[in-house]
Scaffold this active site. Sequence first.
Site, PDB file in Angstrom:
ATOM      1  N   SER A   1       0.604  -0.869  -0.145  1.00 28.62           N
ATOM      2  CA  SER A   1       0.405   0.288   0.135  1.00 28.62           C
ATOM      3  C   SER A   1       0.523   1.411  -0.618  1.00 28.62           C
ATOM      4  CB  SER A   1      -0.905  -0.248   1.317  1.00 28.62           C
ATOM      5  OG  SER A   1      -2.047  -1.045   1.030  1.00 28.62           O
TER       6      SER A   1
ATOM      7  N   ASP B   1      -8.884  -4.983   2.187  1.00 32.32           N
ATOM      8  CA  ASP B   1      -7.985  -5.349   2.110  1.00 32.32           C
ATOM      9  C   ASP B   1      -7.529  -6.421   3.731  1.00 32.32           C
ATOM     10  OD1 ASP B   1      -4.373  -5.189   1.555  1.00 32.32           O
ATOM     11  OD2 ASP B   1      -5.067  -4.573   3.229  1.00 32.32           O
TER      12      ASP B   1
END
Length: 416
Positions: free
Chosen positions: A92, A292
């Site tokens: 990320s 996620d």
Amino acid sequence: MLVRISHRLAALLVAGALSSCAPVTGVAAEEPAAPVARNVIFINGDGMGAAHREAARLYHLGPDGRLAMDRLPFSGQLTTSPKDPVSEITDSAAGATAWATGRRTYNGAISVDTARNPLPTLGAQAKAAGRATGLVTTAQVTDASPAAFYANAVDRDAQDDIARQYLDVSKPDVILGGGEDWWLPKGTPGAYPDRPAADRTEASRGTAGNLITRARAAGYQYVSTPAQLAAAGSGRLLGLFANEEMFQQHAEGRGDVYQPVVSLPTMTGKALDILSTDPDGFFLFVEEEAIDEFAHQNNARRTLQAMWQLDRTVAVARAYASAHPDTLVVVAGDHETGGLSVEAVDPKDESGAGKSAEDGPLPVKGTKLRFTMDWTTTAHTGQDVPVTAVGPQADRFTGKHPNTHVYDVLAPILTG
């Protein structure tokens, strides 16, 4: 008066007849000016790929339904490769850095290049251009994705220093989400007690002093409950609603909980109320982190729950853009998590036991049909991610682009 009207009408009819049979040179017909983007709302479904969207559509809306994010009129794809010496699969931090700076970098980097030099970020650039800025997330407000838009760090784990940079350097006007632990020194619990029963590892751990006290001194209202958030007025706002993330991402059936103290749509609506008072426009980053985290756990039902909250948030942003046509809304995922596919129920296929296997069967809303969510990994993948958009320059997201294209589109808008 009647004569004058007749003359005007005759003139119009003559002009229309002439234009239908011969071109008029030297005179350009005026068209309504297209709206210019003044505001940008960028929404990240962390870990969200195309299959996550499709599973959420079937589960929440049925075969004829359409998610709010899929109703946005322009769509395309983004690649997600980092510039990492050991992996072609992004995390990320590198993914958000590509968005926020237009540069690919190594995994774990927060808006620094591969030589660890700091890069200008969209959030800081928008602030320097006179716009109001903000971030909203169900993760820690200092987590990788929001941090990349407002801070620089060679290591994404330096969350206390990222918080300090928010106050000292980039100064976003609105900061809403989790992560109170990083704003307070070790041994100084805040509104959320250290070592709660849900996760005994959570506790205050900052090394930069009491940053909540410093935020108040810098003019931020500080809130930690839904009532306080609702009552907050205009001006700078810091809201922290959990020790760490605003959910518990434990393994399926083992303490996994998605019950944020304040919902993502509610936080987003409050941020828009505050930021929209700036006559120069605003930039708002919004993130649903739980997609996620639960996809890492191959947890279908919690992933679908988080997807629905993300889509309700997109609906809030779309409604704002409908009332303010000078607003660009962009929805994307920083990468795909889980290697997910949506499949038919087939007893000859995998049993669904264990991780990286089928999860389900799950109902298709409004029908007797069912489907399965088949995971192939508990990690990130290199899949392209869908991007959808509405508003001025939304058409620039049509087609396939590298993830750095986000910066290429947004930077001229926010710095102009």
